[in-house]
Scaffold this motif. Structure first.
Motif, PDB file in Angstrom:
ATOM      1  N   VAL A   1     -22.403 -49.968  25.157  1.00 47.62           N
ATOM      2  CA  VAL A   1     -22.387 -49.200  26.406  1.00 47.62           C
ATOM      3  C   VAL A   1     -22.410 -47.706  26.121  1.00 47.62           C
ATOM      4  CG1 VAL A   1     -21.021 -48.659  28.450  1.00 47.62           C
ATOM      5  CG2 VAL A   1     -21.269 -51.028  27.712  1.00 47.62           C
ATOM      6  N   VAL A   2     -21.602 -47.273  25.159  1.00 44.84           N
ATOM      7  CA  VAL A   2     -21.565 -45.855  24.807  1.00 44.84           C
ATOM      8  C   VAL A   2     -22.925 -45.386  24.275  1.00 44.84           C
ATOM      9  CG1 VAL A   2     -20.510 -44.159  23.278  1.00 44.84           C
ATOM     10  CG2 VAL A   2     -19.091 -45.880  24.395  1.00 44.84           C
ATOM     11  N   VAL A   3     -23.531 -46.206  23.428  1.00 42.28           N
ATOM     12  CA  VAL A   3     -24.838 -45.846  22.881  1.00 42.28           C
ATOM     13  C   VAL A   3     -25.897 -45.768  23.991  1.00 42.28           C
ATOM     14  CG1 VAL A   3     -26.701 -46.641  21.384  1.00 42.28           C
ATOM     15  CG2 VAL A   3     -24.359 -46.717  20.580  1.00 42.28           C
ATOM     16  N   ALA A   4     -25.843 -46.704  24.949  1.00 36.84           N
ATOM     17  CA  ALA A   4     -26.808 -46.681  26.051  1.00 36.84           C
ATOM     18  C   ALA A   4     -26.650 -45.425  26.895  1.00 36.84           C
ATOM     19  CB  ALA A   4     -26.642 -47.927  26.914  1.00 36.84           C
ATOM     20  N   ILE A   5     -25.398 -45.014  27.142  1.00 31.80           N
ATOM     21  CA  ILE A   5     -25.167 -43.799  27.930  1.00 31.80           C
ATOM     22  C   ILE A   5     -25.687 -42.569  27.189  1.00 31.80           C
ATOM     23  CG2 ILE A   5     -23.374 -42.300  28.877  1.00 31.80           C
ATOM     24  CD1 ILE A   5     -21.738 -44.794  29.456  1.00 31.80           C
ATOM     25  N   VAL A   6     -25.392 -42.498  25.898  1.00 33.36           N
ATOM     26  CA  VAL A   6     -25.846 -41.346  25.105  1.00 33.36           C
ATOM     27  C   VAL A   6     -27.373 -41.279  25.068  1.00 33.36           C
ATOM     28  CG1 VAL A   6     -25.864 -40.341  22.799  1.00 33.36           C
ATOM     29  CG2 VAL A   6     -23.741 -41.253  23.730  1.00 33.36           C
ATOM     30  N   LEU A   7     -28.023 -42.429  24.886  1.00 36.40           N
ATOM     31  CA  LEU A   7     -29.489 -42.444  24.846  1.00 36.40           C
ATOM     32  C   LEU A   7     -30.087 -42.050  26.196  1.00 36.40           C
ATOM     33  CD1 LEU A   7     -30.221 -45.644  22.713  1.00 36.40           C
ATOM     34  CD2 LEU A   7     -30.348 -43.252  21.994  1.00 36.40           C
ATOM     35  N   SER A   8     -29.459 -42.484  27.287  1.00 37.07           N
ATOM     36  CA  SER A   8     -29.970 -42.128  28.611  1.00 37.07           C
ATOM     37  C   SER A   8     -29.878 -40.625  28.846  1.00 37.07           C
ATOM     38  CB  SER A   8     -29.197 -42.890  29.693  1.00 37.07           C
ATOM     39  OG  SER A   8     -29.329 -44.287  29.521  1.00 37.07           O
ATOM     40  N   VAL A   9     -28.718 -40.049  28.488  1.00 31.05           N
ATOM     41  CA  VAL A   9     -28.562 -38.601  28.665  1.00 31.05           C
ATOM     42  C   VAL A   9     -29.541 -37.840  27.771  1.00 31.05           C
ATOM     43  CG1 VAL A   9     -26.951 -36.677  28.400  1.00 31.05           C
ATOM     44  CG2 VAL A   9     -26.153 -38.842  29.359  1.00 31.05           C
ATOM     45  N   ALA A  10     -29.705 -38.292  26.543  1.00 30.18           N
ATOM     46  CA  ALA A  10     -30.647 -37.622  25.640  1.00 30.18           C
ATOM     47  C   ALA A  10     -32.086 -37.713  26.168  1.00 30.18           C
ATOM     48  CB  ALA A  10     -30.556 -38.247  24.250  1.00 30.18           C
ATOM     49  N   ALA A  11     -32.460 -38.879  26.688  1.00 30.40           N
ATOM     50  CA  ALA A  11     -33.809 -39.018  27.245  1.00 30.40           C
ATOM     51  C   ALA A  11     -33.996 -38.105  28.450  1.00 30.40           C
ATOM     52  CB  ALA A  11     -34.065 -40.471  27.636  1.00 30.40           C
ATOM     53  N   GLY A  12     -32.959 -38.006  29.297  1.00 29.27           N
ATOM     54  CA  GLY A  12     -33.058 -37.096  30.437  1.00 29.27           C
ATOM     55  C   GLY A  12     -33.222 -35.642  30.019  1.00 29.27           C
ATOM     56  N   LEU A  13     -32.487 -35.218  29.004  1.00 29.93           N
ATOM     57  CA  LEU A  13     -32.628 -33.844  28.514  1.00 29.93           C
ATOM     58  C   LEU A  13     -34.011 -33.594  27.930  1.00 29.93           C
ATOM     59  CD1 LEU A  13     -29.124 -33.303  26.851  1.00 29.93           C
ATOM     60  CD2 LEU A  13     -29.946 -32.418  29.040  1.00 29.93           C
ATOM     61  N   LEU A  14     -34.551 -34.574  27.215  1.00 29.57           N
ATOM     62  CA  LEU A  14     -35.892 -34.417  26.657  1.00 29.57           C
ATOM     63  C   LEU A  14     -36.942 -34.300  27.764  1.00 29.57           C
ATOM     64  CD1 LEU A  14     -35.798 -36.911  23.641  1.00 29.57           C
ATOM     65  CD2 LEU A  14     -35.696 -34.408  23.572  1.00 29.57           C
ATOM     66  N   PHE A  15     -36.812 -35.122  28.816  1.00 28.80           N
ATOM     67  CA  PHE A  15     -37.739 -35.013  29.944  1.00 28.80           C
ATOM     68  C   PHE A  15     -37.639 -33.644  30.606  1.00 28.80           C
ATOM     69  CE2 PHE A  15     -37.756 -39.825  30.281  1.00 28.80           C
ATOM     70  CZ  PHE A  15     -39.066 -39.929  29.871  1.00 28.80           C
ATOM     71  N   TYR A  16     -36.398 -33.153  30.760  1.00 28.68           N
ATOM     72  CA  TYR A  16     -36.214 -31.845  31.381  1.00 28.68           C
ATOM     73  C   TYR A  16     -36.837 -30.736  30.540  1.00 28.68           C
ATOM     74  CZ  TYR A  16     -33.911 -27.430  32.370  1.00 28.68           C
ATOM     75  OH  TYR A  16     -33.657 -26.111  32.617  1.00 28.68           O
ATOM     76  N   LEU A  17     -36.595 -30.756  29.238  1.00 32.24           N
ATOM     77  CA  LEU A  17     -37.148 -29.718  28.376  1.00 32.24           C
ATOM     78  C   LEU A  17     -38.678 -29.769  28.362  1.00 32.24           C
ATOM     79  CD1 LEU A  17     -34.653 -29.889  25.367  1.00 32.24           C
ATOM     80  CD2 LEU A  17     -34.760 -28.164  27.183  1.00 32.24           C
ATOM     81  N   ASP A  18     -39.238 -30.980  28.392  1.00 33.11           N
ATOM     82  CA  ASP A  18     -40.691 -31.106  28.407  1.00 33.11           C
ATOM     83  C   ASP A  18     -41.274 -30.539  29.702  1.00 33.11           C
ATOM     84  OD1 ASP A  18     -43.257 -32.303  27.351  1.00 33.11           O
ATOM     85  OD2 ASP A  18     -43.071 -33.360  29.253  1.00 33.11           O
TER      86      ASP A  18
END
Length: 331
Positions: A59-76
Motif C-alpha cells: 500500500v505504501v509503495v502504491a501511494i508513493v508511486l502514484s504521487v511520483a507519477a502525478g509529479l512527473l505528469f505535472y512537470l511534463d
C-alpha cells in the motif's frame, strides 16, 4: 352360657389422628444453559491472526508511486507550457515583433482572448526607447472585432486585448472538443510593409495550444493554433464520469438489497440516496471549463447517473411504504 357383652372402644384409640405433615421441598434452581463453543471457533479465537507486513508495504509503495507519477505528469505539462512559439523570420534588423499571450479561451463564445504587444526593432524604433516607434505603425489582424491596431510615432506602445475567433469545433463535444484559431498580422510603418515575427505564449491553464500550420501572404504572416483541453482537464473530466457511474451503481445496489430483503423504509439509506442525487448536480457544475448542459459529459454519465439514483430512491420509498403498511399495529 351367656354371651359376654361387647367391648367398648377405648377413647384414645377412636380419636381422630392428625394428618401427617408432608415435607415441602423447595424447587430446584433452574440450571444455567450451557454455552457450547464450537471447537473450530475456539481454535480460531485462540490463534493470533497472521501478520502479513507485505500488504502494508504494498500500500505504501502504491501511494508513493502514484504521487511520483502525478509529479512527473505535472512537470511534463509545465515544461511543455513554458516554451514560446516563434513564427516567422526577420530578413534584416528592421522588423516588428508581435508578442501574443493567449489568456482565455471561451468555447461557448467561440473566441480566444489574447494580449498583443508590439515591439519595433532597428530603424522602426526610436533610439534608446524600447516601445516607442519612430514611424506610424498600423497592424492588421485576423480578428473580426479588432481588425486594425494603430500606434502613432513617438508615443509609447501599450498592450491591447484582441479576441480571435475559434473555428472547426463544438463545445458540446466536451471534454473531446478541439478548435482552430487563426492568428495573423500584417504591419506597415510609414506606409510601407515591414516584416513581422510573432511570439506566442500560453496563458489559459484549461487548454493546450499546438501549432498546426503557418501561412505567409502579401507580407503578412498567420499561424493556425490547434486548441484542445489540457491534460489535467481531460483527466478530471474522465474521473468525474467514472465517479458519477460509481455513485449511481452504489445507490442502485443498495436499493435492490433493501427491496429484496423487505426492510421497509430505511431512513438513513433514504437520506444518503437523496444527498447523492443533489451531490451529482454539484459535481457536474464543478466541471472545469463550465461546459453547457447537453455536452458529451452529460449524455455519457450525468443524465444516466441522476436517473438511476432517482429510480433507486423512488423504488425504496414505494416498496418500503407497502411493507410498512402490511404490518398491523399491536394493541
Amino acid at each position: 352360657m351367656s354371651t359376654p357383652p361387647p367391648r367398648r372402644p377405648t377413647p384414645h384409640r377412636t380419636a381422630a389422628r392428625p394428618p401427617r405433615r408432608t415435607a415441602v421441598r423447595a424447587p430446584r434452581p433452574t440450571a444455567r444453559a450451557r454455552v457450547r463453543i464450537h471447537t473450530r471457533v475456539r481454535a480460531v479465537s485462540a490463534t493470533r491472526p497472521k501478520v502479513r507486513p507485505w500488504r502494508a508495504y504494498a500500500v505504501v509503495v502504491a501511494i508513493v508511486l502514484s504521487v511520483a507519477a502525478g509529479l512527473l505528469f505535472y512537470l511534463d505539462e509545465r515544461s511543455s507550457r513554458g516554451h514560446a512559439q516563434v513564427v516567422g523570420t526577420a530578413p534584416g534588423p528592421d522588423f516588428l515583433e508581435v508578442g501574443v499571450i493567449l489568456q482565455r479561451v471561451d468555447a461557448s463564445a467561440q473566441t480566444v482572448t489574447a494580449k498583443v504587444l508590439v515591439q519595433p526593432h532597428g530603424a522602426l524604433q526610436v533610439p534608446g526607447e524600447l516601445l516607442v516607434p519612430a514611424q506610424d505603425v498600423v497592424l492588421e489582424t485576423t480578428s473580426l472585432e479588432q481588425t486594425t491596431l494603430t500606434y502613432p510615432a513617438g508615443r509609447q506602445i501599450a498592450s491591447t486585448a484582441v479576441a480571435f475567433n475559434l473555428v472547426d469545433g463544438r463545445v458540446t463535444d466536451y471534454p473531446f472538443d478541439r478548435y482552430d484559431a487563426p492568428i495573423g498580422f500584417r504591419a506597415t510603418a510609414g506606409g510601407r510593409t515591414v516584416p513581422v515575427v510573432i511570439g506566442i505564449l500560453e496563458g489559459d491553464p484549461f487548454f493546450a495550444f499546438r501549432q498546426a500550420s503557418v501561412d505567409t501572404e502579401d507580407g503578412g504572416i498567420a499561424v493556425t493554433e490547434r486548441i484542445s483541453r489540457s491534460r489535467s482537464t481531460f483527466i478530471l473530466a474522465w474521473f468525474m464520469m467514472l465517479a458519477m457511474w460509481a455513485l449511481a451503481l452504489a445507490v442502485l445496489l443498495a436499493a435492490w438489497l433493501i427491496v429484496r430483503q423487505r426492510r421497509g423504509i430505511v431512513w438513513p439509506a433514504l437520506g444518503w440516496m437523496a444527498a447523492t442525487l443533489f451531490a451529482l448536480v454539484g459535481m457536474r457544475n464543478a466541471a472545469p471549463g463550465n461546459p453547457p448542459i447537453g455536452s458529451l459529459l452529460d449524455y455519457a454519465a450525468f443524465f444516466w447517473a441522476e436517473l438511476l439514483v432517482a429510480v433507486g430512491l423512488t423504488t425504496v420509498v414505494v416498496r418500503g411504504a407497502r411493507v410498512e403498511g402490511a404490518h398491523r399495529p399491536t394493541a
